[in-house]
Scaffold this active site. Structure first.
Site, PDB file in Angstrom:
ATOM      1  N   LYS A 252      95.839  31.124  97.076  1.00  0.00           N
ATOM      2  CA  LYS A 252      94.688  32.237  96.929  1.00  0.00           C
ATOM      3  C   LYS A 252      94.428  32.430  95.298  1.00  0.00           C
ATOM      4  CE  LYS A 252      92.697  33.608 100.662  1.00  0.00           C
ATOM      5  NZ  LYS A 252      93.564  34.106 101.578  1.00  0.00           N
TER       6      LYS A 252
HETATM    7  N1  GLU Z   1      93.775  34.286 107.847  1.00  0.00           N
HETATM    8  C1  GLU Z   1      94.976  33.092 107.778  1.00  0.00           C
HETATM    9  C2  GLU Z   1      94.591  32.616 106.322  1.00  0.00           C
HETATM   10  O1  GLU Z   1      93.554  32.898 105.630  1.00  0.00           O
HETATM   11  C3  GLU Z   1      94.593  32.098 108.665  1.00  0.00           C
HETATM   12  C4  GLU Z   1      95.079  32.418 110.000  1.00  0.00           C
HETATM   13  C5  GLU Z   1      94.697  31.332 111.138  1.00  0.00           C
HETATM   14  O2  GLU Z   1      93.804  30.203 110.866  1.00  0.00           O
HETATM   15  O3  GLU Z   1      95.397  31.307 112.207  1.00  0.00           O
HETATM   16  O4  GLU Z   1      95.789  32.206 105.797  1.00  0.00           O
END
Ligand code: GLU
Length: 279
Positions: A252
């Protein structure tokens, strides 16, 4: 076929997210299915409205359209709490007051390193007895752990993408040995990624979970939870990860790969598709 993209608004979307979203979107459209969007904003410290707005903007720019309303996890905290109460009453979760340091101290073996599961060190079980359900006592304000010995059953899931393709069997012993008593509710959140993702995929009627291969090990926890909560197990597509030129997966905070950066430099959505191998 119903699939989804479920980003956390804790930073800019990068090429890895673009790949995941485009892949899920293209698969849904090719199958005449539905592509849903979910904002995973349970981490109130790190989730920011500006990142959420940027997600919508980047996806639209990529040419991605989603079906139906966007689900936001921050609006579902009641559902997570009610489920935890049910699991608490059934004696499947227990409250845990251990800090990370307590866990490290309890697991330090001089010869070998502490065994690692998908969420880090496998919990040694210190609070399993003391934190267990007491009749009449309300859900205490602590972390909640899944009692894996009680929770795990024989089950399986189907992987339909890339290197893990095939049917994967899960055994209780494997879960106890390699995963252990994972946290289902963090004290500061009242839930966890694992619990929320399982409840939300079911609530959205998702039949195919599309996400990065880094979450493959976590899927075993999700399948156990689906059985426990009597929810259907979808098919899984854990896709390849997009890496930088040194082979490191994108993070990120890797702003250099942020989609917004490529956009500002004049890249087109077609360029992005080509860069992630979907051109
Ligand atoms: N919210 C998670 C992420 O951004 C992804 C979760 C999922 O796809 O199960 O890494």
């Amino acid at each position: 076929m119903i699939t989804r993209f479920a980003p956390s608004p804790t930073g800019p979307l990068h090429l890895g997210h673009a790949y995941s979203a485009l892949l899920a979107h293209d698969m849904a459209r090719a199958a005449g299915g539905r592509f849903l969007l979910r904002i995973e904003d349970i981490d109130r410290q790190r989730a920011k409205p500006a990142w959420e707005a940027q997600i919508y903007d980047d996806l639209r720019w990529l040419g991605i359209t989603w079906d139906g309303p966007v689900m936001r996890q921050s609006e579902r905290l009641n559902i997570y709490r009610q489920t935890l109460e049910r699991l608490w009453e059934n004696g499947i979760i227990y409250s845990c007051t251990c800090s990370r340091r307590d866990i490290e101290a309890a697991t330090s073996a001089p010869q070998e390193g502490a065994p690692l599961g998908p969420d880090g060190i496998i919990y040694p079980g210190t609070c399993r007895q003391t934190g267990a359900h007491r009749p009449g006592r309300p859900l205490p304000d602590t972390a909640m752990r899944l009692d894996m010995k009680r929770a795990a059953t024989h089950c399986s899931f189907e992987e339909i993408c890339d290197q893990h393709r095939g049917v994967h069997q899960i055994t209780p012993q494997q879960m106890i040995d390699t995963v252990g008593d994972v946290v289902l509710a963090r004290r500061d959140m009242g839930t966890s990624y694992h619990l929320s993702v399982v409840l939300d995929d079911a609530a959205q009627g998702v039949t195919q979970v599309t996400r990065g291969a880094d979450l493959f090990e976590a899927t075993k926890i999700h399948v156990i939870l689906q059985k426990l909560l009597e929810l259907p197990t979808p098919a899984y597509c854990h896709h390849k990860l997009i890496r930088d030129e040194n082979g490191k997966r994108l993070a990120k905070r890797d702003d250099a790969r942020a989609l917004s950066r490529y956009r500002a430099e004049g890249a087109s959505p077609t360029d992005i598709r080509r860069m992630v191998g979907l051109g």
